[in-house]
Design a protein around this motif. Structure first.
Motif, PDB file in Angstrom:
ATOM      1  N   TYR A 434       0.854  -1.191   0.000  1.00 29.69           N
ATOM      2  CA  TYR A 434       0.000   0.000   0.000  1.00 29.69           C
ATOM      3  C   TYR A 434       0.889   1.240   0.000  1.00 29.69           C
ATOM      4  O   TYR A 434       2.089   1.175   0.297  1.00 29.69           O
ATOM      5  N   VAL A 435       0.300   2.370  -0.331  1.00 30.31           N
ATOM      6  CA  VAL A 435       0.990   3.641  -0.220  1.00 30.31           C
ATOM      7  C   VAL A 435      -0.008   4.689   0.239  1.00 30.31           C
ATOM      8  O   VAL A 435      -1.185   4.665  -0.153  1.00 30.31           O
ATOM      9  N   VAL A 436       0.446   5.601   1.082  1.00 27.40           N
ATOM     10  CA  VAL A 436      -0.386   6.716   1.536  1.00 27.40           C
ATOM     11  C   VAL A 436      -0.038   7.931   0.686  1.00 27.40           C
ATOM     12  O   VAL A 436       1.130   8.335   0.621  1.00 27.40           O
ATOM     13  N   ARG A 445      -3.839   3.881  -1.055  1.00 29.61           N
ATOM     14  CA  ARG A 445      -3.813   2.982  -2.205  1.00 29.61           C
ATOM     15  C   ARG A 445      -3.436   1.594  -1.730  1.00 29.61           C
ATOM     16  O   ARG A 445      -2.386   1.396  -1.122  1.00 29.61           O
ATOM     17  N   LYS A 446      -4.270   0.598  -2.030  1.00 28.57           N
ATOM     18  CA  LYS A 446      -3.934  -0.798  -1.772  1.00 28.57           C
ATOM     19  C   LYS A 446      -4.170  -1.552  -3.069  1.00 28.57           C
ATOM     20  O   LYS A 446      -5.319  -1.696  -3.513  1.00 28.57           O
ATOM     21  N   GLY A 447      -3.085  -1.967  -3.692  1.00 31.49           N
ATOM     22  CA  GLY A 447      -3.232  -2.542  -5.024  1.00 31.49           C
ATOM     23  C   GLY A 447      -3.801  -1.483  -5.948  1.00 31.49           C
ATOM     24  O   GLY A 447      -3.310  -0.358  -6.008  1.00 31.49           O
ATOM     25  N   LEU A 475     -14.029   9.573  -1.295  1.00 30.76           N
ATOM     26  CA  LEU A 475     -14.079   9.032  -2.647  1.00 30.76           C
ATOM     27  C   LEU A 475     -13.416   7.658  -2.672  1.00 30.76           C
ATOM     28  O   LEU A 475     -12.491   7.394  -1.899  1.00 30.76           O
ATOM     29  N   PHE A 476     -13.884   6.802  -3.571  1.00 34.18           N
ATOM     30  CA  PHE A 476     -13.306   5.464  -3.694  1.00 34.18           C
ATOM     31  C   PHE A 476     -13.248   5.088  -5.170  1.00 34.18           C
ATOM     32  O   PHE A 476     -14.240   5.232  -5.890  1.00 34.18           O
ATOM     33  N   TYR A 477     -12.071   4.605  -5.595  1.00 33.68           N
ATOM     34  CA  TYR A 477     -11.900   4.252  -7.009  1.00 33.68           C
ATOM     35  C   TYR A 477     -11.225   2.892  -7.145  1.00 33.68           C
ATOM     36  O   TYR A 477     -10.430   2.474  -6.291  1.00 33.68           O
ATOM     37  N   ASP A 478     -11.530   2.232  -8.224  1.00 32.36           N
ATOM     38  CA  ASP A 478     -10.803   1.030  -8.636  1.00 32.36           C
ATOM     39  C   ASP A 478     -10.033   1.411  -9.898  1.00 32.36           C
ATOM     40  O   ASP A 478     -10.621   1.647 -10.960  1.00 32.36           O
TER      41      ASP A 478
END
Length: 515
Positions: A434-436, A445-447, A475-478
């Motif tokens: 992951y990264v913040v 960000r996870k994957g 907000l949430f994104y793929d």
């Protein structure tokens, strides 16, 4: 063949097999550290993911950067630690998320040093490991302790946090004082013309952009209307130091000359050069050899200028026969910005160019364009050329280079820096889990899944109209099929969003993320 020769041959084959399998890095205690390669880190300023031709730019060409990419590893999912300059630089050098510490926001030109002398930093660690360390270019991490007297020794500074040599701009080119500081003193200062600096009230009699716009060769679009230096009004007031003031058109050449000089002086190595260029930051005032050459106005011209800088460093390494023993990294401190305070026609002359490429947002933004940056690592003979989609972050230089060079970190050092050396050198396709991402709010960000926490404030930062990524509901994104972050899934995945928010809160409270 003697039995001893046979044994040596078997051991050699076993050694090579372990290296090829990637086990070499962990099990063998990082034997390659004995080589102690030179490390040259070229950090551009505000260079976007889409500003480089090897990342898809077509309106502007960067042949020197492209050649580094051809011989090295080009990362598609590399991140700075913040969407703005001071915090991303703080994290890169300390291995600590900048949002953990107060005072790591964008600094004024007279700010005090925000990295504590004596703490473990990337240059300090490498210096203890036998490296000569140098900092050239933009600093913007503060200087001194208390009110700064620019006419005497200025410290603490780079030398107190691990660098053996420094030739820096104190902050940015759009902020006073517009002078270079070499080690502890202003370069070419005349004692009879002392420097005064204030960010609160006018000092001296130098004209300002607000009072005398007719004297300007580049007008501000917002702010940036205080003391005029070299026909450009800046943030802050300055008087004196006339003989020490830089000429904007010569900034890239001056800094590159100093960087080349450091390499030449320390060619017998090992050395670490932190070369933080000023390009592509405002004010964008290219040298005459680049002015008008891009067809995109000053912003495009200074991209060409930055590419020239990279070419000069590569040429120096080649001439000194240092290429094969030098890790060369080309990256950026954060994402791009177009209008950032001056009327330089950057927006009008884009001509279809997309500074962030397929990404949404840019500098100041929690969207991918804020922290996903160009990142190329070349180490001929050691790192195979190619492309990597490993998730990596500049905050991991500290722990990863500790592993590379055989240096040790204490438990308290680099609290957020992870050892992802196998990803950096292409031995693993996996980087971080992951990264913040840090802007006005945090994002996790996870994957390929990304959560931007709820925040208060404008969805667009004014007057630049850069999307901030701030939303009161989060907000949430793929990103798998939506790299441009256009389809907000926060309602559909509300429970997962809550989980990500909880993970961010845990990271905040724990004070560290390195095991």
């Amino acid at each position: 063949m003697t039995s001893q020769d046979l044994l040596l041959r078997i051991l050699n084959k076993l050694f090579l097999g372990l290296a090829a399998a990637g086990i070499f890095f962990g099990v063998m205690g990082r034997s390659r550290a004995a080589e102690r390669p030179n490390i040259v880190l070229i950090l551009a300023d505000d260079l976007g993911y889409g500003d480089v031709s090897c990342y898809g730019a077509t309106k502007v060409q960067t042949p020197n950067i492209d050649k580094v990419a051809e011989s090295g590893l080009r990362f598609l999912d590399a991140h700075s630690s913040s969407a703005t300059c001071t915090p991303s630089r703080y994290a890169l050098l300390t291995g600590e998320y900048p949002w953990r510490k107060k005072g790591t926001g964008i600094l004024p030109g007279d700010a005090n040093l925000i990295i504590k002398p004596g703490s473990t930093t990337l240059p300090e660690m490498l210096r203890k490991g036998g490296y000569k360390t140098g900092a050239v270019g933009k600093w913007h991490l503060g200087l001194g302790d208390g009110e700064i007297d620019w006419n005497t020794e200025i410290k603490p500074g780079p030398l107190e946090i691990g660098f053996d040599y420094s030739f820096i701009m104190p902050a940015t080119a759009d902020r006073v004082p517009c002078v270079f500081v070499e080690n502890h003193r202003v370069v070419d200062l005349d004692a009879k013309d002392p420097i005064q600096v204030s960010f609160k009230e006018k000092v001296g009699s130098d004209p300002t952009g607000q009072e005398h716009p007719e004297l300007l060769k580049m007008r501000p679009s917002h702010g940036h209307d205080m003391t005029i230096v070299n026909g450009i009004s800046r943030i802050g007031y300055m008087s004196g130091g006339k003989s020490a003031r830089w000429v904007d058109e010569e900034l890239a050449q001056t800094l590159t000359k100093q960087a080349v000089g450091f390499i030449e002086k320390n060619k017998d190595g090992p050395f670490f050069l932190y070369f933080a260029t000023h390009d592509i930051h405002v004010p964008r005032v290219p040298n005459a050899r680049f002015a008008g050459k891009s067809g995109m106005g000053p912003r495009g011209d200074v991209i060409l200028q930055f590419d020239w800088t990279v070419g000069e460093i590569v040429k120096t390494l080649r001439q000194l026969k240092l290429e094969d023993n030098t890790i060369l990294i080309v990256t950026s401190d954060n994402g791009p910005v177009v209008d950032d305070g001056y009327q330089d026609q950057a927006r009008e002359k884009l001509n279809g160019h997309r500074p962030a490429g397929p990404l949404r947002g840019g500098k100041y933004s929690a969207f991918e364009g804020g922290t996903r940056v160009p990142f190329i690592l070349s180490w001929p003979g050691h790192v195979k050329s190619g492309v990597s989609d490993a998730l990596i972050c500049q905050i991991d230089f500290l722990a990863s280079f500790a592993q590379l060079t055989g240096c040790r970190l204490n438990q308290a050092d680099g609290p957020d820096s992870l050892n992802i050396l196998p990803a950096f050198v292409g031995d693993s396709k996996m980087g971080r889990d992951y990264v913040v991402e840090h802007a006005f709010v945090l994002a996790l960000r996870k994957g390929n899944q990304k959560f931007i926490e709820p925040g208060k404030g404008p969805k667009f930062s004014k007057p630049t109209a850069t999307e901030t990524g701030i939303d009161p509901d989060g907000l949430f994104y793929d990103l798998t099929d939506d790299i441009g972050e256009t389809n907000n899934l926060s309602i559909q995945v509300s429970e997962k969003a809550k989980q990500y928010q909880a993970e961010l809160e845990k990271l905040r409270k724990e004070g560290r993320s390195r095991p």
